[in-house]
Design a protein around this motif. Structure first.
Motif, mmCIF file in Angstrom:
data_model
loop_
_atom_site.group_PDB
_atom_site.id
_atom_site.type_symbol
_atom_site.label_atom_id
_atom_site.label_comp_id
_atom_site.label_asym_id
_atom_site.label_seq_id
_atom_site.Cartn_x
_atom_site.Cartn_y
_atom_site.Cartn_z
ATOM 1 N N SER A 184 32.329 -9.250 -52.757
ATOM 2 C CA SER A 184 31.517 -10.050 -51.846
ATOM 3 C C SER A 184 30.288 -9.303 -51.330
ATOM 4 C CB SER A 184 32.373 -10.503 -50.656
ATOM 5 O OG SER A 184 32.813 -9.378 -49.896
ATOM 6 N N ARG A 185 30.304 -7.968 -51.426
ATOM 7 C CA ARG A 185 29.154 -7.165 -50.991
ATOM 8 C C ARG A 185 28.153 -6.944 -52.110
ATOM 9 N NH1 ARG A 185 32.680 -2.135 -49.525
ATOM 10 N NH2 ARG A 185 33.551 -2.880 -51.495
ATOM 11 N N GLY A 186 28.476 -7.422 -53.305
ATOM 12 C CA GLY A 186 27.620 -7.167 -54.449
ATOM 13 C C GLY A 186 27.942 -5.874 -55.157
ATOM 14 N N HIS A 187 29.036 -5.211 -54.743
ATOM 15 C CA HIS A 187 29.439 -3.984 -55.409
ATOM 16 C C HIS A 187 30.072 -4.304 -56.763
ATOM 17 C CE1 HIS A 187 29.535 -1.194 -51.633
ATOM 18 N NE2 HIS A 187 28.406 -1.865 -51.765
ATOM 19 N N ILE A 188 29.797 -3.463 -57.731
ATOM 20 C CA ILE A 188 30.251 -3.666 -59.108
ATOM 21 C C ILE A 188 31.474 -2.798 -59.357
ATOM 22 C CG2 ILE A 188 29.575 -3.540 -61.536
ATOM 23 C CD1 ILE A 188 26.590 -3.420 -60.255
ATOM 24 N N TRP A 189 32.529 -3.415 -59.872
ATOM 25 C CA TRP A 189 33.769 -2.720 -60.174
ATOM 26 C C TRP A 189 33.993 -2.718 -61.688
ATOM 27 C CZ3 TRP A 189 37.006 -0.545 -56.434
ATOM 28 C CH2 TRP A 189 36.672 -0.835 -55.098
ATOM 29 N N VAL A 190 34.386 -1.565 -62.196
ATOM 30 C CA VAL A 190 34.643 -1.413 -63.625
ATOM 31 C C VAL A 190 35.961 -0.672 -63.798
ATOM 32 C CG1 VAL A 190 33.822 -0.433 -65.820
ATOM 33 C CG2 VAL A 190 32.172 -1.298 -64.128
ATOM 34 N N ALA A 191 36.799 -1.153 -64.719
ATOM 35 C CA ALA A 191 37.991 -0.396 -65.106
ATOM 36 C C ALA A 191 37.813 0.012 -66.565
ATOM 37 C CB ALA A 191 39.257 -1.231 -64.932
ATOM 38 N N LYS B 249 26.383 -13.597 -57.328
ATOM 39 C CA LYS B 249 25.825 -14.726 -56.586
ATOM 40 C C LYS B 249 24.373 -15.028 -56.964
ATOM 41 C CE LYS B 249 24.742 -11.740 -52.612
ATOM 42 N NZ LYS B 249 23.286 -11.663 -52.886
ATOM 43 N N ASP B 250 23.688 -14.040 -57.571
ATOM 44 C CA ASP B 250 22.301 -14.229 -57.991
ATOM 45 C C ASP B 250 22.189 -14.669 -59.453
ATOM 46 O OD1 ASP B 250 21.213 -13.418 -55.484
ATOM 47 O OD2 ASP B 250 21.623 -11.336 -56.026
ATOM 48 N N GLY B 251 23.340 -14.919 -60.085
ATOM 49 C CA GLY B 251 23.327 -15.367 -61.459
ATOM 50 C C GLY B 251 23.203 -14.256 -62.487
ATOM 51 N N ILE B 252 23.344 -13.005 -62.060
ATOM 52 C CA ILE B 252 23.304 -11.883 -62.994
ATOM 53 C C ILE B 252 24.655 -11.779 -63.702
ATOM 54 C CG2 ILE B 252 23.038 -9.377 -63.237
ATOM 55 C CD1 ILE B 252 21.276 -9.459 -60.730
ATOM 56 N N PHE C 48 40.415 -8.088 -65.453
ATOM 57 C CA PHE C 48 40.009 -7.740 -64.095
ATOM 58 C C PHE C 48 39.798 -9.011 -63.291
ATOM 59 C CE2 PHE C 48 37.172 -4.251 -62.042
ATOM 60 C CZ PHE C 48 38.281 -3.513 -61.680
ATOM 61 N N TYR C 49 40.140 -8.959 -62.003
ATOM 62 C CA TYR C 49 39.799 -10.058 -61.117
ATOM 63 C C TYR C 49 39.608 -9.508 -59.706
ATOM 64 C CZ TYR C 49 39.690 -14.572 -58.790
ATOM 65 O OH TYR C 49 39.292 -15.658 -58.045
ATOM 66 N N VAL C 50 38.529 -9.935 -59.054
ATOM 67 C CA VAL C 50 38.268 -9.584 -57.657
ATOM 68 C C VAL C 50 38.507 -10.850 -56.846
ATOM 69 C CG1 VAL C 50 36.611 -8.682 -55.995
ATOM 70 C CG2 VAL C 50 36.531 -7.911 -58.383
ATOM 71 N N ASP C 51 39.497 -10.818 -55.933
ATOM 72 C CA ASP C 51 39.850 -12.039 -55.212
ATOM 73 C C ASP C 51 38.985 -12.243 -53.972
ATOM 74 O OD1 ASP C 51 40.931 -10.528 -53.076
ATOM 75 O OD2 ASP C 51 42.987 -10.727 -53.801
ATOM 76 N N ALA C 52 39.268 -13.295 -53.210
ATOM 77 C CA ALA C 52 38.439 -13.668 -52.063
ATOM 78 C C ALA C 52 38.432 -12.615 -50.969
ATOM 79 C CB ALA C 52 38.912 -15.006 -51.501
ATOM 80 N N ALA C 53 39.460 -11.760 -50.915
ATOM 81 C CA ALA C 53 39.527 -10.688 -49.926
ATOM 82 C C ALA C 53 39.052 -9.356 -50.502
ATOM 83 C CB ALA C 53 40.956 -10.555 -49.411
#
Length: 358
Positions: free
Chosen positions: A76-83, A337-340, A123-128
């Protein structure tokens, strides 16, 4: 002496089995066993590409190299997560932290998860902003699990039994993907290699209690063959990347088949944004008979609305010879959120981003 030799033989056998479990061979397919290619149209590979692609924007810490990755997400902060797979294609014998966090500019923040995984996959980043990771292979003591982490790296939940593969409802064979519905229900796609005889979707409640499952190996309507990716639209319909059948299967959350779409190619990765736009990463379509057989279809990212199922944009695979290998381009997908668009690429061992052209 005899006891020492026996113990050595047992140790060698155990090591060989662990290596085999971590890197199972791909099955050999004949023309008779291959799924039918999707029907071609004049527009199959001709949609416009309204994106500019960038590679190598993530800044790794000193001494760190990117391994194979099919797992990327944005919080939600725009941080990118990679595994990634510990600088190689497996974390089986590594203590490197495979889950990495970067800020929106690609600057490294932190990493965690060392020693817990074998083959980081979905990978999945949930609402929290919790991080969910599927581990698609196994060796003694770890793998074949779905792991839920807090954003600071605390392990919150484990689905499956580490190191145990099976067809029961409390274990997985090769979990590929995970997604969480708005009410907290958890969906897992299981079955990465067709010769294991598993191709199913499992559903759990938010506490991890098993609710139901559906799917079986096959080419018929409702059957699955390597359910490799999951996505969910605004109405809660579940989209399954039925990769080896070269199609996207659309289900209700109770497993009722609604649609079977072939126009999005051979899907390795799926993502649906807030506007119900579907992004499908085709990393495997090939002309030669054998693995990835889907003649006439080019690899790349296909984009279109789930409201009408029409593909309206296509980002071609930059690999000049995609038929030369089993995979290239994006597998794991996420759209911010910016479509990237962020694409995790196994072969190239990188994450690309595709920016909308203004």
């Amino acid at each position: 002496m005899k006891a020492i030799i026996t113990a050595s033989l047992l140790l060698a056998a155990s090591s060989a089995l662990a290596q085999q479990a971590a890197n199972p061979p791909r099955p050999v397919w004949t023309v008779e066993t291959l799924p039918q290619p999707a029907p071609l149209t004049a527009e199959t590979n001709k949609q416009p590409n309204p994106y500019r692609s960038e590679f190598g924007f993530l800044k790794l810490p000193p001494g760190r190299v990117m391994g194979s990755t099919s797992a990327v997400g944005v919080d939600s902060r725009g941080h990118i997560w990679v595994a990634e797979r510990c600088g190689a294609n497996s974390c089986g014998n590594s203590l490197i932290d495979p889950i990495m966090e970067f800020d929106e500019k690609g600057n490294f923040i932190k990493a965690f998860g060392g020693g817990l995984t074998v083959f980081s996959h979905g990978f999945y980043v949930d609402a929290a902003d919790n991080i969910w990771l599927t581990d698609a292979r196994a060796m003694p003591g770890k793998g074949a699990t779905v792991l839920k982490f807090s954003p600071d790296g605390k392990l919150l939940m484990t689905l499956g039994k580490p190191g145990v593969q099976g067809k029961g409802t409390d274990v997985f064979t090769e979990p590929n993907a995970v997604i969480v519905a708005k009410n907290g229900d958890i969906f897992v796609a299981d079955g990465h290699e067709a010769d294991r005889g598993v191709a199913r979707i499992l559903k759990y409640d938010k506490t991890g209690k098993f609710l139901m499952q559906w799917g079986q190996p096959g080419k018929g309507q409702g059957d699955l063959e390597v359910p490799h990716a999951l996505a969910m639209d605004s109405k809660g319909r579940l989209y399954v990347g039925d990769r080896w059948n070269n199609r996207v299967q659309v289900y209700t959350q109770k497993g009722k088949l609604l649609h079977s779409w072939t126009q999005f190619g051979r899907p390795s990765g799926l993502f649906i944004d807030k506007n119900d736009i579907l992004y499908s990463g085709d990393s495997e379509s090939r002309r030669p008979v054998g693995y990835g057989y889907n003649p006439g279809w080019q690899r790349g990212i296909r984009i279109g609305s789930v409201k009408d199922g029409k593909v309206t944009a296509f980002i071609p695979d930059p690999d000049p010879n995609p038929d030369g290998g089993a995979t290239s381009g994006a597998e794991g997908l996420w759209v911010d959120k910016d479509g990237i668009i962020y694409g995790a690429q196994v072969k190239e061992r990188t994450v690309a981003r595709h920016l909308p052209q203004k």
